[in-house]
Design a protein around this motif. Structure first.
Motif, PDB file in Angstrom:
ATOM      1  N   SER A 119       0.787  -1.233   0.000  1.00 19.70           N
ATOM      2  CA  SER A 119       0.000   0.000   0.000  1.00 19.70           C
ATOM      3  C   SER A 119       0.818   1.281   0.000  1.00 19.70           C
ATOM      4  CB  SER A 119      -0.942   0.015   1.209  1.00 19.70           C
ATOM      5  OG  SER A 119      -0.207  -0.082   2.423  1.00 19.70           O
ATOM      6  N   THR A 120       2.101   1.226   0.375  1.00 16.64           N
ATOM      7  CA  THR A 120       2.871   2.465   0.503  1.00 16.64           C
ATOM      8  C   THR A 120       4.311   2.270   0.029  1.00 16.64           C
ATOM      9  OG1 THR A 120       3.638   1.976   2.740  1.00 16.64           O
ATOM     10  CG2 THR A 120       1.517   3.117   2.543  1.00 16.64           C
ATOM     11  N   SER A 162       6.938   2.938   1.731  1.00 17.11           N
ATOM     12  CA  SER A 162       7.733   2.391   2.827  1.00 17.11           C
ATOM     13  C   SER A 162       7.648   0.873   2.873  1.00 17.11           C
ATOM     14  CB  SER A 162       7.277   2.976   4.163  1.00 17.11           C
ATOM     15  OG  SER A 162       7.570   4.349   4.246  1.00 17.11           O
ATOM     16  N   HIS A 214       2.024  -1.477  -6.512  1.00 20.96           N
ATOM     17  CA  HIS A 214       1.296  -0.562  -5.629  1.00 20.96           C
ATOM     18  C   HIS A 214      -0.193  -0.863  -5.614  1.00 20.96           C
ATOM     19  CE1 HIS A 214       0.339   3.000  -3.350  1.00 20.96           C
ATOM     20  NE2 HIS A 214      -0.500   3.392  -4.290  1.00 20.96           N
ATOM     21  N   GLY A 220      -3.064   1.037  -3.395  1.00 17.05           N
ATOM     22  CA  GLY A 220      -3.426   2.014  -2.375  1.00 17.05           C
ATOM     23  C   GLY A 220      -4.744   1.684  -1.704  1.00 17.05           C
ATOM     24  N   PHE A 241      -0.502   0.773   6.721  1.00 17.55           N
ATOM     25  CA  PHE A 241      -1.210   1.934   6.172  1.00 17.55           C
ATOM     26  C   PHE A 241      -1.950   2.663   7.294  1.00 17.55           C
ATOM     27  CE2 PHE A 241      -4.538   4.319   4.088  1.00 17.55           C
ATOM     28  CZ  PHE A 241      -3.911   4.837   2.968  1.00 17.55           C
ATOM     29  N   THR A 260       6.351   3.903   9.497  1.00 11.00           N
ATOM     30  CA  THR A 260       5.652   3.353   8.337  1.00 11.00           C
ATOM     31  C   THR A 260       4.144   3.415   8.566  1.00 11.00           C
ATOM     32  OG1 THR A 260       7.462   1.871   7.839  1.00 11.00           O
ATOM     33  CG2 THR A 260       5.308   1.291   6.947  1.00 11.00           C
ATOM     34  N   ASP A 286       3.702   7.778   5.218  1.00 10.24           N
ATOM     35  CA  ASP A 286       3.260   7.631   3.833  1.00 10.24           C
ATOM     36  C   ASP A 286       1.893   8.262   3.591  1.00 10.24           C
ATOM     37  OD1 ASP A 286       5.363   5.748   2.642  1.00 10.24           O
ATOM     38  OD2 ASP A 286       4.763   4.668   4.446  1.00 10.24           O
ATOM     39  N   VAL A 287       1.122   8.453   4.642  1.00  6.46           N
ATOM     40  CA  VAL A 287      -0.263   8.906   4.506  1.00  6.46           C
ATOM     41  C   VAL A 287      -0.420  10.382   4.869  1.00  6.46           C
ATOM     42  CG1 VAL A 287      -2.636   8.587   5.348  1.00  6.46           C
ATOM     43  CG2 VAL A 287      -1.161   6.586   4.945  1.00  6.46           C
TER      44      VAL A 287
END
Length: 339
Positions: free
Chosen positions: A139-140, A142, A157, A159, A258, A278, A282-283
């Motif tokens: 999802s990210t 990292s 990827h 998301g 995530f 992590t 990323d968010v």
């Protein structure tokens, strides 16, 4: 396309993996695809040690494989690293059938937190499980870097999204939270050791601490922190109302890949405080949240963020976009089968 998703995590479990798979299934069906879910509710099962909410299913390779063959899957996705996906993995390998996998959770860290087993020992299993996959969905950035560093380079990827019809800035605040001392600091998620909830409850920032969710650590934490309010699991309008009533969502986990609750809160206009690890790194952006190794400092900073900016940012996360990324990752699988 006929898409088979094999998963050891499914309803009635309440977690980000189940929400992601449910939303993805719904988007795929809406897009005209046929979807088969092979999940624990189809088989005899036993409670997972230390985590009885999770059921470990008993299924033979031939049984799971028979379901996949009867369905006529054009693409097969193994969502978890548990018994059902092990059976499906063995069947696919025995017939040279390509498949994708996903790395939804920091499984080595979770097992280490619960058992004391060194995380690197668990990574040996993770590498073995995912190595034959045509693609590993993450999802990210990292998590991609983590997988690549552990000799799993075939990352694609995938998301995450948020239900913007359910979570939005117009949600009515939960009535039970209306008259509590401010700021209201909210945690949403499993109440388990790997979620690091104690770090949030041990904080000193003034206000009221609210816990939404359930799990094996709830009873102990509720006894240890009687000043906190434990509301149990909430869903739908009640959950959106909890987000809307809060002044900040506190995300203390150091092991998530995530963190869906972060974008749910943002969609309701509620900023997020977290550690710089992590998931959050990323968010979150500085406009919608704050990250600090001192969680109290992160909370204080997050409380200065504008609700409108949070809601605007969250609109960039949709399940429709997530489902398209999932499909894109499956294309090589379908192509390989045709070849």
């Amino acid at each position: 396309m006929r898409i088979a998703i094999v998963t050891d995590a499914w309803a009635p479990q309440v977690n980000g993996v189940v929400r992601t798979l449910t939303a993805t299934r719904d988007e795929l069906i809406a897009g005209g695809h046929e979807v088969l879910i092979v999940s624990p509710d189809r088989f005899p099962s036993v409670p997972c040690p230390t985590y009885p909410e999770i059921r470990l299913a008993f299924a033979r390779r031939s049984t799971v494989g028979g379901m996949l063959a009867q369905f006529g899957a054009d693409a097969i996705h193994l969502a978890t690293e548990g018994p059902l996906c092990l059976a499906a993995r063995a069947w696919c390998l025995s017939r040279a059938r390509p498949f994708t996998t996903a790395y939804h959770t920091q499984f080595p860290d979770y097992v280490s937190a619960r058992t004391g087993i060194p995380a690197e020992w668990i990574w040996r299993y993770i590498r073995w499980f995912h190595a034959p996959a045509s693609g590993i969905l993450a999802s990210t950035p990292s998590i991609r870097a983590t997988l690549v560093a552990h000799d799993l380079p075939q990352v694609r990827h995938w998301g995450r999204g948020v239900d913007l019809a359910a979570f939005h800035p117009g949600a009515a605040p939960h009535p039970a939270l209306g008259h509590l001392p401010r700021p209201i600091q909210l945690y949403v998620g499993r109440v388990a050791v790997e979620k690091n909830v104690r770090a949030f409850l041990s904080g000193t920032h003034p206000g009221t601490r609210i816990i939404v969710g359930d799990g094996p650590a709830r009873a102990g934490l509720e006894a240890e922190f009687p000043q906190a309010i434990f509301m149990g699991a909430l869903f739908g309008e009640a959950l959106a109302g909890a987000y809307a009533a809060a002044d900040v969502l506190v995300f203390p986990s150091r092991t998530d890949t995530f963190g869906l609750v972060m974008i749910e809160a943002l969609a309701c206009g509620t900023p997020v405080a977290a550690y710089p690890v992590t998931g959050p790194i990323d968010v979150l952006t500085d406009t919608v949240g704050a990250m600090d190794d001192d969680l109290d400092r992160a909370i204080a900073a997050a409380l200065t963020r504008e609700p409108a900016a949070c809601a605007d940012y969250a609109r960039g996360f949709t399940w429709a976009a997530s489902a398209r990324q999932f499909l894109d990752a499956l294309v090589p699988v379908a192509t390989a089968r045709a070849a």
